[in-house]
Write an enzyme that holds these catalytic residues in place. Structure first.
Site, PDB file in Angstrom:
ATOM      1  N   CYS A 184     -19.255  51.530-118.036  1.00 61.72           N
ATOM      2  CA  CYS A 184     -19.140  52.851-118.669  1.00 61.72           C
ATOM      3  C   CYS A 184     -18.248  52.788-119.912  1.00 61.72           C
ATOM      4  O   CYS A 184     -18.678  53.171-121.012  1.00 61.72           O
ATOM      5  CB  CYS A 184     -18.648  53.883-117.661  1.00 61.72           C
ATOM      6  SG  CYS A 184     -17.088  53.490-116.843  1.00 61.72           S
ATOM      7  N   TYR A 185     -17.028  52.306-119.760  1.00 57.38           N
ATOM      8  CA  TYR A 185     -16.140  52.240-120.920  1.00 57.38           C
ATOM      9  C   TYR A 185     -16.682  51.325-122.026  1.00 57.38           C
ATOM     10  O   TYR A 185     -16.642  51.690-123.209  1.00 57.38           O
ATOM     11  CB  TYR A 185     -14.746  51.762-120.503  1.00 57.38           C
ATOM     12  CG  TYR A 185     -13.969  52.693-119.599  1.00 57.38           C
ATOM     13  CD1 TYR A 185     -13.667  53.993-119.979  1.00 57.38           C
ATOM     14  CD2 TYR A 185     -13.501  52.246-118.363  1.00 57.38           C
ATOM     15  CE1 TYR A 185     -12.917  54.837-119.161  1.00 57.38           C
ATOM     16  CE2 TYR A 185     -12.753  53.078-117.536  1.00 57.38           C
ATOM     17  CZ  TYR A 185     -12.468  54.369-117.932  1.00 57.38           C
ATOM     18  OH  TYR A 185     -11.724  55.199-117.115  1.00 57.38           O
TER      19      TYR A 185
END
Length: 307
Positions: A117-118
């Protein structure tokens, strides 16, 4: 022609449940899962994986490696939603918008590794600048991000929604040992020779990310307009990634991490102060959408279209 079978291995976790929900009601595929009594049966899992067209692995890293190694049917294609293979040679990185031709590589791949995600936000902001020569490979990149607590998986959800939710912190910074598992992924796919700093955090809300990267325009020898133009060109025509106009970011005073929840979209922006020679690049997206299940389904659709 029979419908392609998509087997979701690990459909009880946060990502697996979201993928299952996104595929619910689709008439172009057959979704297969294991019954509760069979989920820990290695033979049954291996048989299910080898009997499908595309396997979606929503498992912890060690289990994902084991599942991938159990594939002996050469016709089976795999999308791994874990972090087990994100820098592994032979696995195609499943960020279709990352660079020219990446969508086609995903579509044709036998093995696809879903981005973290990041890293989706950091790579989305910085990879185009690296390719255009606007960001040196040895630039001291610092990535700061806040995610909803679902980014912590089942444990994060339990902390904030379980019986002890009243004691859960409103905000928490973690990864202070500077050894977060997303860092090698960011470094590899942005194209950096120096390890980036990464400071992640969780807020007391369920999902959504705001990720920021500060840049010193003086040392870069570039202005905000050049950075914005690069991103705008790179994502022109993209269905899921939108670059906010520079005149719009000049009047935005804050960013809401939840604004794109439930979508597979990502907003990118260049915020700057010309007087001080500083800029902040920002990405906003759903950590369960473009940061996980939405990206997995996007990659699945690309692979299905290639059949």
């Amino acid at each position: 022609m029979s419908l392609p079978t998509v087997f979701i291995d690990g459909d009880q976790g946060t990502t697996g449940l979201q993928i299952h929900e996104r595929l619910r009601g689709r008439a172009d595929i057959r979704v297969a899962t294991l019954a509760a009594a069979e989920r820990k049966n290695a033979e049954r899992r291996a048989a299910a994986i080898n009997d499908c067209d595309i396997a979606l692995l929503c498992l912890p890293d060690a289990a994902a490696r084991e599942a991938a190694q159990s594939v002996v049917n050469p016709a089976v294609r795999v999308i791994d939603a874990s972090s087990a293979h994100r820098t592994t040679p032979g696995w195609v990185y499943g960020f279709p918008e990352m660079t020219q031709g990446q969508g086609e590589r995903v579509a044709a791949a036998r093995r696809v590794t879903n981005p973290g995600c990041y890293p989706t936000g950091a790579i989305g902001l910085l990879r185009p600048l690296r390719e255009a020569g606007l960001l040196p490979d040895d630039y001291p990149v610092a990535v700061h991000a806040v995610s909803g607590y679902s980014g912590g998986g089942r444990a994060g959800v339990e902390q904030y929604e379980g019986p002890d939710a009243a004691t859960a912190p409103a905000f928490q910074v973690y990864g202070l040992g500077l050894a977060h598992k997303h860092v090698p992924e960011m470094q590899a796919h942005i194209g950096l020779s120096r390890r980036p700093f990464f400071v992640p955090s969780y807020g007391a809300y369920r999902q959504g990310i705001v990720l920021t990267v500060p840049l010193d325009l003086v040392s870069l020898g570039a202005d905000a307009a050049a950075l914005h133009a690069c991103l705008d060109r790179h994502y022109a025509g993209s269905r899921h990634v939108q670059v906010l106009p520079l005149d719009q970011t000049s009047v935005i005073g804050s960013l809401d991490p939840e604004v794109l929840n439930g979508t597979n979209d990502m907003w990118l922006g260049v915020f700057h102060n010309a007087e001080h020679g500083q800029a902040v690049l920002a990405a906003v997206f759903d950590n369960l959408g473009k940061g996980a299940s939405g990206a997995a389904v996007q990659n699945l659709d690309l692979m299905l279209a290639f059949r």
